[in-house]
Design an enzyme around this catalytic site. Structure first.
Site, short mmCIF file in Angstrom:
data_model
loop_
_atom_site.label_atom_id
_atom_site.label_comp_id
_atom_site.label_asym_id
_atom_site.label_seq_id
_atom_site.Cartn_x
_atom_site.Cartn_y
_atom_site.Cartn_z
N ARG A 15 6.22 6.14 -4.90
CA ARG A 15 7.61 5.99 -5.33
C ARG A 15 8.01 4.56 -5.68
NH1 ARG A 15 11.44 8.43 -1.26
NH2 ARG A 15 9.79 8.26 0.29
N GLN A 75 -9.97 3.39 4.72
CA GLN A 75 -9.75 4.84 4.79
C GLN A 75 -9.91 5.37 3.36
OE1 GLN A 75 -5.72 6.06 5.49
NE2 GLN A 75 -6.29 7.99 6.46
N ASN A 224 9.81 2.50 0.80
CA ASN A 224 9.15 3.52 -0.02
C ASN A 224 9.47 3.36 -1.50
OD1 ASN A 224 7.95 5.00 2.17
ND2 ASN A 224 10.00 5.67 2.70
N SER A 403 13.98 -49.84 -20.55
CA SER A 403 14.43 -48.51 -20.95
C SER A 403 13.72 -48.06 -22.22
CB SER A 403 15.93 -48.54 -21.25
OG SER A 403 16.61 -48.84 -20.06
C1 UD1 Z 1 5.69 8.77 9.30
C2 UD1 Z 1 5.75 9.56 10.62
C3 UD1 Z 1 7.20 10.01 10.85
C4 UD1 Z 1 8.11 8.82 10.87
C5 UD1 Z 1 7.96 8.00 9.59
C6 UD1 Z 1 8.70 6.69 9.73
C7 UD1 Z 1 3.61 10.70 10.91
C8 UD1 Z 1 2.87 11.98 10.80
N1 UD1 Z 1 4.88 10.70 10.53
O1 UD1 Z 1 6.02 9.68 8.28
O2 UD1 Z 1 7.29 10.71 12.08
O3 UD1 Z 1 9.45 9.22 11.04
O4 UD1 Z 1 6.58 7.67 9.35
O5 UD1 Z 1 8.67 5.98 8.54
O6 UD1 Z 1 3.06 9.71 11.35
N2 UD1 Z 1 -0.85 5.81 6.03
C9 UD1 Z 1 -2.19 5.52 5.98
N3 UD1 Z 1 -3.08 6.53 5.78
C10 UD1 Z 1 -2.70 7.82 5.66
C11 UD1 Z 1 -1.30 8.12 5.72
C12 UD1 Z 1 -0.42 7.08 5.92
O7 UD1 Z 1 -2.58 4.36 6.08
O8 UD1 Z 1 -3.57 8.67 5.49
C13 UD1 Z 1 0.11 4.72 6.22
C14 UD1 Z 1 1.03 4.54 5.03
O9 UD1 Z 1 0.48 3.59 4.13
C15 UD1 Z 1 2.31 4.02 5.68
C16 UD1 Z 1 2.29 4.67 7.05
O10 UD1 Z 1 0.96 5.04 7.31
O11 UD1 Z 1 2.27 2.62 5.87
C17 UD1 Z 1 3.22 5.88 7.13
O12 UD1 Z 1 2.77 6.86 6.25
P1 UD1 Z 1 3.78 7.79 5.48
O13 UD1 Z 1 3.01 8.72 4.67
O14 UD1 Z 1 4.81 6.95 4.80
O15 UD1 Z 1 4.43 8.59 6.71
P2 UD1 Z 1 5.79 9.37 6.70
O16 UD1 Z 1 5.59 10.69 6.06
O17 UD1 Z 1 6.86 8.50 6.22
CA CA Z 2 7.05 6.45 5.03
#
Ligand code: UD1
Ligand code: CA
Length: 449
Positions: A15, A75, A224, A403
């Site tokens: 996003r 990852q 985001n 100057s």
């Molecule tokens: C996550 C939380 C949610 C919380 C929210 C707060 C989980 C399952 N959910 O949701 O409860 O309210 O954050 O912002 O944890 N990332 C990785 N690898 C992955 C997935 C994510 O490194 O496979 C990192 C992303 O880059 C990011 C962070 O983890 O920095 C959070 O991931 P994101 O997908 O934004 O989680 P949310 O769905 O927002």
């Molecule tokens: Ca997030």
């Protein structure tokens, strides 16, 4: 107790609509990831692991540039926050102590919040906040002060979605426990991802304890979108301005002054309206920055006065009581105590001795189209207005340049150097000259007809 930090930064950040990995977008002059690392560093971790994914090389390089001891876990496929932590844990094999998980896109967490989390006694500690608009955050299921689980929005019932206490994403637990709980995660949920948040219910099922430590919502802001980035910048600047004023810095119009993450300013310094600090600026106490200045990578000593409308670029060092006036640009130059450069000048790759006066319009011609060259000016020299100093060149102590001079050769101490065409005066010529100009104009008009 030994502490390890795992910072999740593998997500794509779709996003943001950007070619740059999300965590490398900057707030207050530093990547979001660096802010998260700096926040985590206040917990004095023995180990720091950044989990990379999208833009892995770039993200790893930025992490290492900030802290060369950082470890990187890659990852390959983003299968959820639980999976991301699982990818980091092999690096912590044999590590004994606690682990704090932070998100690389959540840059505003304060040190006192992490301290409160580390002081909590439960096996799993989650950082939560009361959301004004809970949106799609994970919801915290709390009864009688105990945390029972975290339900992701997608998996939540209508009743659970009414809960306003939300998960920030920051979680702390003992390393061995975390290893065991993460190994037990599955992806049977609405997103088909391994949720780190599921470790709470798993810990409860084993009869272990979990609790929520809360913090103000502003701290948990996760970036985001670019609008979120602007909101984070706004929050950061507001906090920084308040901190600066509390530390004894006068901000005439605080809402118009922008700081970098690392700006350091001493007491009794006065900052006028519309001043922007890039990274790497230190200002000693009792200096004055007048309106509309842009400063980056420079040091300003006690009693110096800068601006209005001055630009100080990286490598600039101003000694005590130096005065830099309007429309002056300085780059990679050291100005010793008491130097005055009042108007419309450029000093680049230069050294200027104590109490030297640089006249209006002076330019160091430091670049020949291929390489940069240095200009050295001794103490108590007087550089006449509109002097071009063609570098490499030296002007000695107490020397004077006329100057409008173009100085191409070194000037010894105490000498006067004049490098310009000698003036010619022709008495009574001006009227004749104007007549000539007029007749030429008439002739050209006729030709055009
Ligand atoms: C996550 C939380 C949610 C919380 C929210 C707060 C989980 C399952 N959910 O949701 O409860 O309210 O954050 O912002 O944890 N990332 C990785 N690898 C992955 C997935 C994510 O490194 O496979 C990192 C992303 O880059 C990011 C962070 O983890 O920095 C959070 O991931 P994101 O997908 O934004 O989680 P949310 O769905 O927002
Ligand atoms: Ca997030």
């Amino acid at each position: 107790m030994a502490t390890a930090l795992i910072i999740l930064a593998a997500g794509q950040g779709t996003r943001m609509n950007s070619d740059l990995p999300k965590v490398l977008h900057k707030m207050a002059g530093a990547p979001l990831l660096v802010h998260a690392m700096a926040a985590g560093a206040t917990a004095a971790p023995d180990r720091t692991i950044v989990v990379t994914g999208h833009g892995g090389e770039e993200v790893a390089a930025a992490a290492r540039a900030h802290d060369e001891t950082v470890e990187i876990a890659h990852q390959g496929e983003q299968r959820g926050t639980g999976h991301a932590v699982a990818e980091a844990l092999p690096l912590l094999e044999g590590f004994r102590g606690r682990v704090i998980v932070l998100f690389g896109d959540t840059p505003l967490i304060r040190p006192e919040t992490l301290r409160a989390m580390l002081a909590a006694a439960s096996d799993v500690v989650v950082l939560g906040f009361e959301a004004t608009d809970p949106g799609r955050y994970g919801r915290l299921i709390v009864h009688g002060g105990h945390l029972y689980g975290i339900v992701e929005w997608k998996d939540a019932t209508e009743d659970q979605r009414q809960i306003r206490l939300c998960n920030s994403g920051v979680i702390a637990a003992d390393a061995a426990l975390l290893r065991r709980l993460v190994a037990g995660l599955d992806d049977r949920n609405a997103s088909g991802e391994f949720y780190l948040t599921d470790i709470v219910a798993a810990a409860r099922a084993e009869g272990l304890t979990a609790e929520v430590v809360t913090c103000p919502e502003a701290e948990t802001l996760g970036v985001n979108t670019r609008a979120d980035l602007a909101a984070a910048e706004r929050a950061f600047q507001a906090a920084m301005r308040a901190a600066m004023m509390a530390e004894g810095v006068t901000l005439v119009a605080p809402e118009t002054v922008f700081f970098a993450h690392d700006t350091v300013i001493g007491r009794e310094t006065v900052i006028g309206p519309n001043v922007v600090f890039g990274p790497g600026v230190t200002v000693e106490s009792g200096a004055e920055i007048l309106p509309f200045c842009h400063l980056e990578g420079c040091h300003i000593s006690q009693g110096a006065r800068v601006g209005p409308f001055a630009r100080l670029r990286p490598g600039t060092e101003l000694g005590g009581d130096v005065h830099v006036g309007n429309f002056v640009e300085i780059k990679n130059a050291i100005l010793d105590r008491g130097v005055k450069v009042g108007h419309l000048s450029y000093l680049g790759d230069a050294q200027v001795g104590e109490h030297t006066n640089i006249g209006a319009g002076t330019i160091t011609c430091n670049y020949d189209g291929v390489a940069k060259h240095r200009t050295e000016i001794g103490e108590r020299a007087f550089i006449g207005s509109d002097t071009m100093l063609v570098a490499p060149v030296k002007v000695g102590a107490r020397a004077l340049t006329g100057s409008g001079s173009v100085i191409t050769e070194d000037v010894p101490d105490d000498a006067v150097a004049i490098g310009r065409a000698r003036q010619v005066v022709k008495p009574g010529l001006s009227a004749k000259l104007f007549e000539k100009f007029k007749s030429e104009t008439v002739r050209r008009q006729k030709e055009a007809e």
